[in-house]
Motif scaffolding. Structure first.
Motif, PDB file in Angstrom:
ATOM      1  N   TYR A 213     -19.737  -4.989  32.113  1.00  0.00           N
ATOM      2  CA  TYR A 213     -20.858  -4.673  33.014  1.00  0.00           C
ATOM      3  C   TYR A 213     -21.117  -3.191  33.263  1.00  0.00           C
ATOM      4  CZ  TYR A 213     -24.117  -4.560  36.864  1.00  0.00           C
ATOM      5  OH  TYR A 213     -25.198  -4.277  37.638  1.00  0.00           O
ATOM      6  N   PHE A 214     -20.187  -2.455  33.829  1.00  0.00           N
ATOM      7  CA  PHE A 214     -20.487  -1.125  34.372  1.00  0.00           C
ATOM      8  C   PHE A 214     -20.871  -0.130  33.284  1.00  0.00           C
ATOM      9  CE2 PHE A 214     -17.614  -3.125  37.434  1.00  0.00           C
ATOM     10  CZ  PHE A 214     -18.461  -3.126  38.534  1.00  0.00           C
ATOM     11  N   ALA A 215     -21.910   0.650  33.567  1.00  0.00           N
ATOM     12  CA  ALA A 215     -22.466   1.585  32.581  1.00  0.00           C
ATOM     13  C   ALA A 215     -21.750   2.932  32.579  1.00  0.00           C
ATOM     14  CB  ALA A 215     -23.958   1.801  32.854  1.00  0.00           C
ATOM     15  N   SER A 216     -20.811   3.112  33.496  1.00  0.00           N
ATOM     16  CA  SER A 216     -20.110   4.386  33.627  1.00  0.00           C
ATOM     17  C   SER A 216     -18.762   4.306  32.918  1.00  0.00           C
ATOM     18  CB  SER A 216     -19.913   4.733  35.110  1.00  0.00           C
ATOM     19  OG  SER A 216     -19.284   5.982  35.263  1.00  0.00           O
ATOM     20  N   ASN A 217     -18.671   4.928  31.759  1.00  0.00           N
ATOM     21  CA  ASN A 217     -17.430   4.939  30.992  1.00  0.00           C
ATOM     22  C   ASN A 217     -16.318   5.544  31.837  1.00  0.00           C
ATOM     23  OD1 ASN A 217     -15.521   4.964  28.916  1.00  0.00           O
ATOM     24  ND2 ASN A 217     -16.284   6.882  28.057  1.00  0.00           N
ATOM     25  N   GLY A 218     -15.203   4.804  31.993  1.00  0.00           N
ATOM     26  CA  GLY A 218     -14.086   5.283  32.786  1.00  0.00           C
ATOM     27  C   GLY A 218     -14.080   4.803  34.223  1.00  0.00           C
ATOM     28  N   PHE A 219     -15.160   4.172  34.668  1.00  0.00           N
ATOM     29  CA  PHE A 219     -15.235   3.709  36.057  1.00  0.00           C
ATOM     30  C   PHE A 219     -14.177   2.644  36.341  1.00  0.00           C
ATOM     31  CE2 PHE A 219     -16.934   0.456  38.997  1.00  0.00           C
ATOM     32  CZ  PHE A 219     -16.942   1.209  40.165  1.00  0.00           C
ATOM     33  N   SER A 220     -13.967   1.749  35.392  1.00  0.00           N
ATOM     34  CA  SER A 220     -12.975   0.690  35.544  1.00  0.00           C
ATOM     35  C   SER A 220     -12.215   0.546  34.233  1.00  0.00           C
ATOM     36  CB  SER A 220     -13.652  -0.639  35.901  1.00  0.00           C
ATOM     37  OG  SER A 220     -14.434  -1.105  34.806  1.00  0.00           O
ATOM     38  N   PHE A 221     -11.156  -0.245  34.253  1.00  0.00           N
ATOM     39  CA  PHE A 221     -10.430  -0.525  33.012  1.00  0.00           C
ATOM     40  C   PHE A 221     -11.379  -1.150  31.996  1.00  0.00           C
ATOM     41  CE2 PHE A 221      -8.354  -3.670  30.328  1.00  0.00           C
ATOM     42  CZ  PHE A 221      -7.389  -2.899  29.695  1.00  0.00           C
TER      43      PHE A 221
ATOM     44  N   SER B 246     -14.666  -1.084  31.755  1.00  0.00           N
ATOM     45  CA  SER B 246     -15.808  -0.284  31.301  1.00  0.00           C
ATOM     46  C   SER B 246     -15.393   0.939  30.499  1.00  0.00           C
ATOM     47  CB  SER B 246     -16.663   0.155  32.491  1.00  0.00           C
ATOM     48  OG  SER B 246     -15.978   1.124  33.277  1.00  0.00           O
ATOM     49  N   SER B 247     -14.092   1.157  30.330  1.00  0.00           N
ATOM     50  CA  SER B 247     -13.603   2.324  29.587  1.00  0.00           C
ATOM     51  C   SER B 247     -13.590   2.023  28.096  1.00  0.00           C
ATOM     52  CB  SER B 247     -12.200   2.705  30.058  1.00  0.00           C
ATOM     53  OG  SER B 247     -12.209   3.048  31.433  1.00  0.00           O
ATOM     54  N   HIS B 248     -14.361   2.761  27.345  1.00  0.00           N
ATOM     55  CA  HIS B 248     -14.484   2.512  25.907  1.00  0.00           C
ATOM     56  C   HIS B 248     -13.130   2.505  25.207  1.00  0.00           C
ATOM     57  CE1 HIS B 248     -18.742   4.538  26.229  1.00  0.00           C
ATOM     58  NE2 HIS B 248     -18.648   3.420  26.918  1.00  0.00           N
ATOM     59  N   GLN B 249     -12.220   3.344  25.662  1.00  0.00           N
ATOM     60  CA  GLN B 249     -10.924   3.467  24.991  1.00  0.00           C
ATOM     61  C   GLN B 249     -10.096   2.183  25.081  1.00  0.00           C
ATOM     62  OE1 GLN B 249      -8.851   6.628  26.978  1.00  0.00           O
ATOM     63  NE2 GLN B 249      -8.353   5.411  28.777  1.00  0.00           N
ATOM     64  N   ASN B 250     -10.449   1.284  25.999  1.00  0.00           N
ATOM     65  CA  ASN B 250      -9.691   0.038  26.164  1.00  0.00           C
ATOM     66  C   ASN B 250     -10.287  -1.135  25.399  1.00  0.00           C
ATOM     67  OD1 ASN B 250      -7.908   1.316  27.975  1.00  0.00           O
ATOM     68  ND2 ASN B 250      -9.272   0.912  29.708  1.00  0.00           N
ATOM     69  N   TRP B 251     -11.451  -0.943  24.812  1.00  0.00           N
ATOM     70  CA  TRP B 251     -12.150  -2.085  24.229  1.00  0.00           C
ATOM     71  C   TRP B 251     -11.424  -2.694  23.035  1.00  0.00           C
ATOM     72  CZ3 TRP B 251     -17.965  -0.221  24.539  1.00  0.00           C
ATOM     73  CH2 TRP B 251     -18.356  -0.248  25.887  1.00  0.00           C
ATOM     74  N   LYS B 252     -10.765  -1.875  22.240  1.00  0.00           N
ATOM     75  CA  LYS B 252     -10.047  -2.414  21.093  1.00  0.00           C
ATOM     76  C   LYS B 252      -8.946  -3.362  21.549  1.00  0.00           C
ATOM     77  CE  LYS B 252      -7.445  -1.108  16.945  1.00  0.00           C
ATOM     78  NZ  LYS B 252      -6.893   0.027  16.131  1.00  0.00           N
ATOM     79  N   ALA B 253      -8.175  -2.953  22.554  1.00  0.00           N
ATOM     80  CA  ALA B 253      -7.086  -3.791  23.066  1.00  0.00           C
ATOM     81  C   ALA B 253      -7.631  -5.064  23.712  1.00  0.00           C
ATOM     82  CB  ALA B 253      -6.242  -3.008  24.069  1.00  0.00           C
TER      83      ALA B 253
END
Length: 260
Positions: A128-136, A138-145
């Motif tokens: 949901y959240f459009a702010s990268n880093g706002f939550s676990f 919404s953080s792009h770096q976590n999407w692979k995991a």
């Protein structure tokens, strides 16, 4: 579902979208008393009333079934044990394998929510959240995991992207979550991050709530006594619609390659 006359709101939405050949799926916000039983009633009402409508979106799952797709916002407010009554086959009032079955997507905010979403019986998760880093989530770096977890547990992962974010006109204390659009680069970076994990669906978090700065519709310079509206200069007013179309076409081509 919770404001004004919900029946009239849904009727007008489906009428408008059918005329414009756009599909619609329910995004169910929290409301007073929302739980597994009231959601059961919501789903039954929506499917009974609009399930046969031409604008009602259905997702074809891996079993070949075409099912309605439901996004459940702030799903973590209800314990997973309660959702399991509705969303697991053995639940006390399960909708599984009934005319009211669907694809139910929960909101992933914290990392711990992954296990809760799985045990609750949801079919997938979105960020949901459009702010990268706002939550676990919404953080792009976590999407692979997250995608790896979903693949291992037969869940759908739907990363959410946005063109930017700024809500300081209504939340002046929230400047640290502002994300500059950088003339479209923020949007494209998010879209690339989403496609990198090879999702089945990518959601775009955007609405005409200009006070949160997530709009992608046409925009021209405008200023009132109380507000300066964002525009896309030096680009054309339809910059973000063009970017959305370009990346949607790219996404379709990429998915064809993934299946080869």
């Amino acid at each position: 579902m919770t404001m004004g006359n919900p029946q009239m709101i849904w009727y007008l939405l489906f009428l408008t979208l059918h005329i414009n050949t756009v599909s619609r799926w329910p995004f169910i916000q929290p409301y007073k008393g929302r739980d597994d039983r009231t959601l059961h009633d919501n789903v039954k009402y929506i499917i009974d009333t609009y399930g046969s409508h031409g604008a009602f979106y259905r997702y074809k799952n891996s079993m070949g079934r075409s099912l309605p797709l439901f996004y459940i916002y702030d799903s973590y407010l209800t314990p997973p044990e309660a959702w399991a009554h509705l969303l697991t086959p053995s639940g006390s009032h399960s909708i599984r394998n009934t005319p009211y079955d669907g694809v139910f997507i929960a909101l992933l905010v914290e990392e711990a929510h992954k296990r809760d979403i799985l045990s609750a019986g949801f079919d997938g998760m979105y960020t949901y959240f459009a702010s990268n880093g706002f939550s676990f989530g919404s953080s792009h770096q976590n999407w692979k995991a997250v995608k790896t977890f979903c693949d291992a547990n037969n869940l759908m992962f739907i990363p959410s992207v946005g063109p930017g974010y700024i809500d300081t006109s209504i939340r002046p204390w929230n400047n640290h979550n502002t994300r500059n659009r950088v003339n479209g680069k923020y949007y494209e970076t998010a879209l690339q991050a989403a496609l990198t994990v090879r999702p089945e669906i990518v959601s775009i978090t955007s609405f005409n709530e200009w006070h949160e700065g997530t709009q992608i519709e046409k925009a021209i310079p405008k200023k009132t006594l109380t507000r300066l509206y964002l525009d896309y200069l030096p680009h054309q007013p339809n910059l973000y619609l063009q970017l959305t179309r370009r990346w949607a076409e790219h996404f379709i081509k990429e998915k064809e390659q993934w299946l080869m």
